[in-house]
Design a protein around this motif. Structure first.
Motif, PDB file in Angstrom:
ATOM      1  N   UNK A 225      -3.992   1.619  -3.011  1.00 20.69           N
ATOM      2  CA  UNK A 225      -3.845   3.073  -2.988  1.00 20.69           C
ATOM      3  C   UNK A 225      -4.643   3.661  -1.830  1.00 20.69           C
ATOM      4  N   UNK A 226      -3.968   4.424  -0.987  1.00 17.79           N
ATOM      5  CA  UNK A 226      -4.598   5.131   0.121  1.00 17.79           C
ATOM      6  C   UNK A 226      -4.599   6.614  -0.230  1.00 17.79           C
ATOM      7  N   UNK A 227      -5.763   7.234  -0.184  1.00 18.73           N
ATOM      8  CA  UNK A 227      -5.883   8.623  -0.613  1.00 18.73           C
ATOM      9  C   UNK A 227      -6.090   9.544   0.576  1.00 18.73           C
ATOM     10  N   UNK A 228      -5.235  10.568   0.711  1.00 22.13           N
ATOM     11  CA  UNK A 228      -5.347  11.533   1.798  1.00 22.13           C
ATOM     12  C   UNK A 228      -6.327  12.649   1.432  1.00 22.13           C
ATOM     13  N   UNK A 229      -7.569  12.512   1.822  1.00 25.72           N
ATOM     14  CA  UNK A 229      -8.639  13.424   1.403  1.00 25.72           C
ATOM     15  C   UNK A 229      -8.398  14.869   1.823  1.00 25.72           C
ATOM     16  N   UNK A 230      -7.698  15.093   2.909  1.00 20.69           N
ATOM     17  CA  UNK A 230      -7.429  16.468   3.355  1.00 20.69           C
ATOM     18  C   UNK A 230      -6.406  17.186   2.471  1.00 20.69           C
ATOM     19  N   UNK A 231      -5.700  16.464   1.630  1.00 19.21           N
ATOM     20  CA  UNK A 231      -4.591  17.051   0.883  1.00 19.21           C
ATOM     21  C   UNK A 231      -4.771  17.065  -0.631  1.00 19.21           C
TER      22      UNK A 231
ATOM     23  N   UNK B 220       0.833  -1.207   0.000  1.00 22.44           N
ATOM     24  CA  UNK B 220       0.000   0.000   0.000  1.00 22.44           C
ATOM     25  C   UNK B 220       0.866   1.255   0.000  1.00 22.44           C
ATOM     26  N   UNK B 221       0.379   2.270  -0.698  1.00 23.80           N
ATOM     27  CA  UNK B 221       1.037   3.572  -0.740  1.00 23.80           C
ATOM     28  C   UNK B 221      -0.001   4.664  -0.519  1.00 23.80           C
ATOM     29  N   UNK B 222       0.463   5.789  -0.014  1.00 24.40           N
ATOM     30  CA  UNK B 222      -0.389   6.958   0.097  1.00 24.40           C
ATOM     31  C   UNK B 222      -0.112   7.824  -1.118  1.00 24.40           C
ATOM     32  N   UNK B 223      -1.161   8.101  -1.894  1.00 23.61           N
ATOM     33  CA  UNK B 223      -0.990   8.841  -3.142  1.00 23.61           C
ATOM     34  C   UNK B 223      -1.361  10.301  -3.029  1.00 23.61           C
ATOM     35  N   UNK B 224      -0.355  11.168  -3.051  1.00 18.12           N
ATOM     36  CA  UNK B 224      -0.576  12.604  -2.981  1.00 18.12           C
ATOM     37  C   UNK B 224      -0.593  13.263  -4.349  1.00 18.12           C
ATOM     38  N   UNK B 225      -0.033  12.597  -5.370  1.00 18.55           N
ATOM     39  CA  UNK B 225       0.025  13.193  -6.712  1.00 18.55           C
ATOM     40  C   UNK B 225       0.050  12.100  -7.772  1.00 18.55           C
ATOM     41  N   UNK B 226      -0.261  12.503  -9.005  1.00 17.29           N
ATOM     42  CA  UNK B 226      -0.222  11.560 -10.119  1.00 17.29           C
ATOM     43  C   UNK B 226       1.205  11.056 -10.343  1.00 17.29           C
ATOM     44  N   UNK B 227       2.180  11.953 -10.246  1.00 18.27           N
ATOM     45  CA  UNK B 227       3.576  11.577 -10.461  1.00 18.27           C
ATOM     46  C   UNK B 227       4.026  10.544  -9.437  1.00 18.27           C
ATOM     47  N   UNK B 228       3.668  10.770  -8.185  1.00 20.28           N
ATOM     48  CA  UNK B 228       4.050   9.850  -7.116  1.00 20.28           C
ATOM     49  C   UNK B 228       3.408   8.479  -7.329  1.00 20.28           C
ATOM     50  N   UNK B 229       2.128   8.466  -7.646  1.00 19.87           N
ATOM     51  CA  UNK B 229       1.399   7.213  -7.830  1.00 19.87           C
ATOM     52  C   UNK B 229       1.930   6.448  -9.038  1.00 19.87           C
TER      53      UNK B 229
END
Length: 73
Positions: free
Chosen positions: A41-47, A20-29
């Motif tokens: 994929x774990x999505x940080x809704x606040x960010x 699992x990864x936390x995805x903050x951007x398309x590039x990162x993912x």
């Protein structure tokens, strides 16, 4: 999805076979899928905005693992 994505990412990675990864951007993912063969994929809704979430999920779903020798273990 949750507020910062980290807790669910930590919990998911305790399960055998999960990467699992936390995805903050398309590039990162894209790089975590292609290089690290992430499968959750774990999505940080606040960010990230709703628009960004849609784009991030699309990249996650359509990026394949590169299978480059330097990434295969």
């Amino acid at each position: 999805m949750c507020r910062n994505g980290q807790g669910m990412c930590i919990a998911a990675n305790k399960v055998k076979g999960i990467r699992a990864v936390t995805g903050f951007s398309k590039k990162m993912v894209k790089s975590t899928r292609a290089d690290d063969n992430a499968n959750v994929l774990c999505i940080p809704a606040d960010y990230v905005s709703e628009k960004e979430v849609r784009e991030i999920v699309r990249v996650f779903l359509f990026t394949k693992f590169s299978k480059a020798s330097r990434h295969v273990r």
